[in-house]
Design an enzyme around this catalytic site. Sequence first.
Site, PDB file in Angstrom:
ATOM      1  N   SER A  38      17.963  38.493  37.656  1.00 15.86           N
ATOM      2  CA  SER A  38      17.512  37.714  38.809  1.00 15.86           C
ATOM      3  C   SER A  38      18.672  37.251  39.685  1.00 15.86           C
ATOM      4  O   SER A  38      18.460  36.585  40.703  1.00 15.86           O
ATOM      5  CB  SER A  38      16.695  36.505  38.339  1.00 15.86           C
ATOM      6  N   GLY A  39      19.916  37.596  39.304  1.00 12.66           N
ATOM      7  CA  GLY A  39      21.089  37.147  40.043  1.00 12.66           C
ATOM      8  C   GLY A  39      21.427  38.033  41.231  1.00 12.66           C
ATOM      9  O   GLY A  39      20.869  39.131  41.405  1.00 12.66           O
ATOM     10  N   ASP A  40      22.370  37.573  42.047  1.00 17.24           N
ATOM     11  CA  ASP A  40      22.742  38.284  43.270  1.00 17.24           C
ATOM     12  C   ASP A  40      23.354  39.646  42.995  1.00 17.24           C
ATOM     13  O   ASP A  40      23.054  40.618  43.684  1.00 17.24           O
ATOM     14  CB  ASP A  40      23.725  37.443  44.095  1.00 17.24           C
ATOM     15  N   TYR A 204      36.159  49.358  42.569  1.00 13.37           N
ATOM     16  CA  TYR A 204      37.097  50.088  43.420  1.00 13.37           C
ATOM     17  C   TYR A 204      37.357  51.495  42.895  1.00 13.37           C
ATOM     18  O   TYR A 204      37.634  52.410  43.660  1.00 13.37           O
ATOM     19  CB  TYR A 204      38.411  49.310  43.545  1.00 13.37           C
ATOM     20  N   ASP A 260      41.246  37.678  41.867  1.00 19.68           N
ATOM     21  CA  ASP A 260      40.019  38.219  42.440  1.00 19.68           C
ATOM     22  C   ASP A 260      40.199  39.642  42.953  1.00 19.68           C
ATOM     23  O   ASP A 260      39.295  40.468  42.826  1.00 19.68           O
ATOM     24  CB  ASP A 260      39.546  37.311  43.585  1.00 19.68           C
ATOM     25  N   HIS A 265      41.534  45.258  41.567  1.00 20.97           N
ATOM     26  CA  HIS A 265      41.265  46.312  42.542  1.00 20.97           C
ATOM     27  C   HIS A 265      42.537  46.990  43.026  1.00 20.97           C
ATOM     28  O   HIS A 265      42.674  48.219  42.972  1.00 20.97           O
ATOM     29  CB  HIS A 265      40.523  45.741  43.755  1.00 20.97           C
TER      30      HIS A 265
END
Length: 507
Positions: A38-40, A204, A260, A265
Amino acid sequence: MSGGSPPSSRQNSFNSLSRDLDLPSEQGCLSIVVLGASGDLAKKKTFPALYHLFDQGFIQSGEVHIFGYARSNLSDDGLRERIRGYLKGAPEDLSEFLQLIKYVSGSYDTGEGFEKLNKAISEYEASNKSGSYRRLFYLALPPSVYPSVCKMIRTYCMNPSSHPGWTRVIVEKPFGKDLDSAEELSAQLGELFEEHQLYRIDHYLGKELVQNLLVLRFANRLFLPLWNRDNIDNIQIVFREDFGTEGRGGYFDQYGIIRDIIQNHLLQVFCLVAMEKPVSLKPEHIRDEKVKVLQSVNPIKPEEVVLGQYDGYKDDPTVPDDSNTPTFASVVLRVHNERWEGVPFILKAGKALSSRKAEVRVQFKDVPGDIFKSKKQGRNEFVIRLQPSEAMYMKLTVKKPGLEMATEQSELDLSYGMRYQNVKIPEAYERLILDTIRGDQQHFVRRDELKAAWQIFTPLLHDINDGKLRAIPYEPGSRGPKEADELSARVGYVQTHGYVWVPPTLA
């Protein structure tokens, strides 16, 4: 069906690709479980990726069932309606796909919900009457719950030993916050699953132009003699966003731009740019070379780091007033080996900047004995634009048309939007999920690779936490701190003035 592929062509596309890639032909039912359904992340990335695989025939309605698992109290149709708005396709194709989805509600740290989940999977497997049971678990969840969720999967939801098949688990970044936390998480997961069952996803590595790096380097004679310290002056790997944290300030402040973006990445792109040629294209041979180049990186020098934080970042009420978390960082990596000794790799990432792009910029050395006096126009550069407007172009000095012997910079350009007009470039997540189904770990992060990556950045991150390095304020919509450009110039980068690459258009 209008818009999607008919079932026969879907099956044919999968069989054809399997033959082309010499993949093992796996038969049997496939259960894909999306935890955090149910998450983004699940709604925006995981389920759309699964739909694209279904629409192209890589997963079949007769062979696959998709289970969503979360704490939310939803029905099957409730989850389907939440997902529908994020999917694009013909209505009948969407309906067929959504009918493959079943929802199970439960907590992430108790057995009751996972027993229900296993019962639902087992009922589907029994109805399929197939000898092979394949179970894929996608953890679209915060890393803090990985150990408990993986323990529940191991205890209640593994592929039954009475049937051939497999159990595989995809985990999302961040994989820890420093070396110690990453090693602790790796140890916890390693007690539950073998390395070949774990797929640490970095999206990535699923991007088209990132996947092209090995082909460019090792399938083209042109680059083989050029790709070294004799010809290359410096390499930049850049990630820029033109927006800030936008309501995610509290979450972002726990990690910062290095954790992040750069440590994962950009470092993955660095590996593919800098690694030596692998023995073969087997996943372990490629990952061996990535680990070797990471282990060859010298400790980062504090004087070769610039940190920034955009003005207004701390206006977010969820961000502490005294936050030193960088929203911008430029870090120079130096590789101690025969190929790259003396070549700076500038890894740069930032939020709230003047443009949005991600690219690799390989800058070559000046031409010796420059009879055209063209040095003022800039150096040769090979640029790989990862996003947006995927492209590769080589900046060259050429004669300016006309009667005078004047020179200017132009480019040899491969823009994907022009060259591949009718080709759909796959999204990173659909490619990586398909790799997991096939058991191909080439584009996933191995445990020793993760350790080597954290060994590079952990001392720097601890210095930031201890206040030894401070973030410099910069204006939103700018290039970032001017000190970052000064650092790039100091280590050898020469900026080209008066030339701007413009993506070509059909007009």
